[in-house]
Design an enzyme around this catalytic site. Structure first.
Site, PDB file in Angstrom:
ATOM      1  N   GLY A  63       1.106  -1.116   0.313  1.00 48.83           N
ATOM      2  CA  GLY A  63      -0.164   0.067   0.050  1.00 48.83           C
ATOM      3  C   GLY A  63       1.033   1.410   0.180  1.00 48.83           C
ATOM      4  O   GLY A  63       1.767   1.697  -0.881  1.00 48.83           O
ATOM      5  N   SER A  64       0.637   1.593   0.921  1.00 48.88           N
ATOM      6  CA  SER A  64       0.874   3.290   0.893  1.00 48.88           C
ATOM      7  C   SER A  64       2.656   3.649   1.252  1.00 48.88           C
ATOM      8  O   SER A  64       2.605   3.473   1.374  1.00 48.88           O
ATOM      9  CB  SER A  64      -0.004   4.111   1.281  1.00 48.88           C
ATOM     10  OG  SER A  64       0.631   5.605   1.630  1.00 48.88           O
TER      11      SER A  64
END
Length: 588
Positions: A63-64
């Site tokens: 993810g991020s």
């Protein structure tokens, strides 16, 4: 009994604690609460566990890119893990530790184990991390201090200009940036650095005081960006945060952070979709981007070249104009390592691409996939479809890119073909059952109520505004439902000139928020009384339950508009996926 496992040290040090183990990758952003150290990702098996003071063992991050910022805030707030143990080299979380060590003189050990050794770990075991070793067992001797770091020969060969920057001849800010950059290049095994033409900074998101202190430290040292640099979405609508009722402390600190980077020479772009700007890079162009969905889109769809750079390293790249010659900057590391075969789907709607991206990301982990079976859809796949696919893919995967046969530019090149044909890549098949499971995972609401329709994660594009205007024409949203769209200032102006906002805002009653994005927004932009949120974003459907403690209805843009008019949703599988049709029965 005690067992000593040898690994590779990414950050040296000594720590002890209880192991917290999972074989599922974790995103710290949206997955770990800064204030408590609790894992809040509703889709993760460790949900509800606290990482504070424990040795967190996961295969890698996902993810991020903002995970590095979360780790930094946790460490500076004494809520971080005692140590990190990975199965794969993990740059994002490790970079947070490196920054804590380089700038704040605070560190924890980080170690990488083999797949076999990692699989032997169990939660609850007591363990010690000592430089390159993990010692597991109940019988603890007196802890020894870690042996001093030995000066290993530098692997990275620096150019004359690099050496000048590294020595401080170009200023203290550049020297500090080069020190961090070279440490990361060494960790990646890069033999040299290379030039980048532009940077995109994700570290402008305010996640706590450490993120601002990092930026102000560099500015105080005279930092100026060496290449054209854009800024990601920030934590507020800079022009309207007071009007929107945002927290005054957050507003002021977030405004300071964005201004600090603009003082270094950044462009006030404030978008998580820099690939929609006029400055978007061309195929083959080496760039230094952070923001997970932007990295995936740049590599996969545009054919530009960047690694998935963590927050803070993006700043170092912008200050030096240099990046490690590793990962997706190099041809070999852009080739697929797994194959995905997609079954036949016909008459799909716009939920198909985020669902498929979400599942492919889960299958891929750190591997770059080549996706087959969509060739017949090729001409109809829009840039916004690829944006939705890529954002969902980047949410569940740590890979920096994907290939779709017949769609993305590098999927059909000779090296890619040879890799697939000659190496007999691991292959996975995706059919209706798998996508139905993803749909159920993303639909977490337990009642039919809809209080907020959230659109624009990543930022809404001009063609999405055109589609939405057609769906909203002649209609008016329900008085009790908020419809809020996040986008960039540039796209807002384009949509206004095209007349789309006359329909969407003036007639239908939706609102626009610029500069920020849904992963940064909370109350009161999200109504306090909102029980459920409805969205067409696979990325936001994943993050919202943990970040906001709300249920989510995930559906097509058309269904979102219908629900906005009715104030409730008759949820069920999309028609293209239902066989036979399935309707959720909500509890009274």
């Amino acid at each position: 009994m005690r067992a000593t496992i040898s690994g590779r040290s990414l950050v040296r040090g000594l720590a002890s604690g209880e192991l917290l183990v999972s074989n599922v990758a974790l995103s710290c952003w949206g997955g770990v609460e800064v204030e408590t150290g609790m894992i809040v990702d509703q889709h993760h098996p460790l949900k509800g566990e606290c990482i504070t003071g424990r040795i967190l063992a996961i295969p890698c991050g996902r993810g991020s890119c903002t995970g590095s910022g979360i780790i930094l805030e946790l460490l500076l707030g004494n809520r971080g893990p005692a140590a990190l143990v990975f199965q794969y080299v993990e740059e994002i979380m490790t970079l947070g530790v490196m920054v804590a060590k380089a700038i704040f003189s605070l560190s924890i050990p980080v170690i990488v184990l083999s797949e076999t050794d990692f699989s032997s770990l169990q939660s609850g075991q007591r363990a010690i991390v000592r430089n390159t070793e993990l010692i597991v067992g109940q019988n603890f001797a007196i802890l020894e201090s870690p042996s001093p770091s030995t000066m290993l020969p530098r692997v990275v060969k620096l150019s004359n200009k690099d050496e000048r920057m590294f020595s401080g001849a170009c200023g203290a800010a550049v020297r500090l940036a080069m020190e961090i950059l070279v440490d990361v290049a060494e960790m990646q095994g890069a033999e040299a650095l290379l030039d980048v033409s532009q940077a995109h900074i994700d570290a402008c998101i305010y996640v706590g005081p450490a993120s601002l202190e990092f930026a102000e430290r560099f500015l105080s040292l005279g930092a100026r960006f060496a290449v054209p640099t854009t800024l990601n979405s920030i934590s507020i609508d800079q022009r309207r945060w007071r009007e929107l009722g945002m927290d005054p402390t957050l507003g002021r600190e977030a405004e300071k952070l964005s201004q600090t980077y603009m003082s270094m020479g950044a462009i006030m772009s404030f978008t998580c979709a820099p690939y929609m700007l006029e400055t978007a890079p061309k195929r083959g162009e080496n760039i230094g981007w952070a923001e997970s969905n932007a990295v995936v889109f740049a590599n996969s769809v545009l054919g530009a070249r960047t690694q998935k750079y963590p927050d803070f390293l993006d700043v170092c790249i912008a200050l030096t104009g240099r990046a490690p010659a590793a990962g997706c900057h190099l041809e070999h590391y852009r080739l697929p390592t797994i194959e995905i075969k997609v079954g036949e789907f016909f008459d799909v709607d716009d939920t198909f691409y985020p669902l498929l991206g979400y599942h492919v990301g889960t299958l891929s982990g750190p591997n770059i996939p080549v996706i087959r079976g969509l060739e017949h859809l090729g001409p109809s796949i829009s840039q916004s479809d690829l944006k939705a696919f890529g954002a969902a893919f980047a949410t569940t995967s740590s890979a920096p890119m994907f290939h779709i046969q017949g769609v993305t530019p590098e999927a059909s090149n000779d090296m890619c073909k040879r890799r697939t044909e000659d190496d007999r890549l691991p292959c996975y098949e995706v059919g209706r059952d798998e996508l139905r499971d993803c749909w159920r995972q993303l639909n977490t609401a337990t009642t039919s109520a809809v209080t907020l329709v959230s659109l624009g994660n990543p930022h809404f594009a001009l063609d999405e505004f055109a589609t939405l205007a057609k769906l909203c024409a002649g209609r008016r949203k329900h008085a009790d439902v908020q419809v809020i769209i996040t986008t960039s200032r540039a796209v807002q102006q384009q949509a206004s000139r095209a007349g789309h906002l006359d329909v969407i805002v003036e007639e239908f009653g939706a609102k626009l928020v610029t500069d920020t994005c849904w992963c940064m927004l909370g109350e009161p932009v999200v109504p306090v009384d909102a029980e459920n949120i409805m969205t067409n974003s696979g990325k936001y459907a994943h993050y919202a339950p943990g970040m906001l403690r709300r249920g989510v209805h995930f559906a097509s843009l058309s269904r979102c508009v219908d629900a906005a008019c009715k104030g409730e949703v008759k949820s069920g599988l999309p028609e293209w996926l239902a066989d036979p049709p399935l309707v959720l029965n909500y509890a009274d």
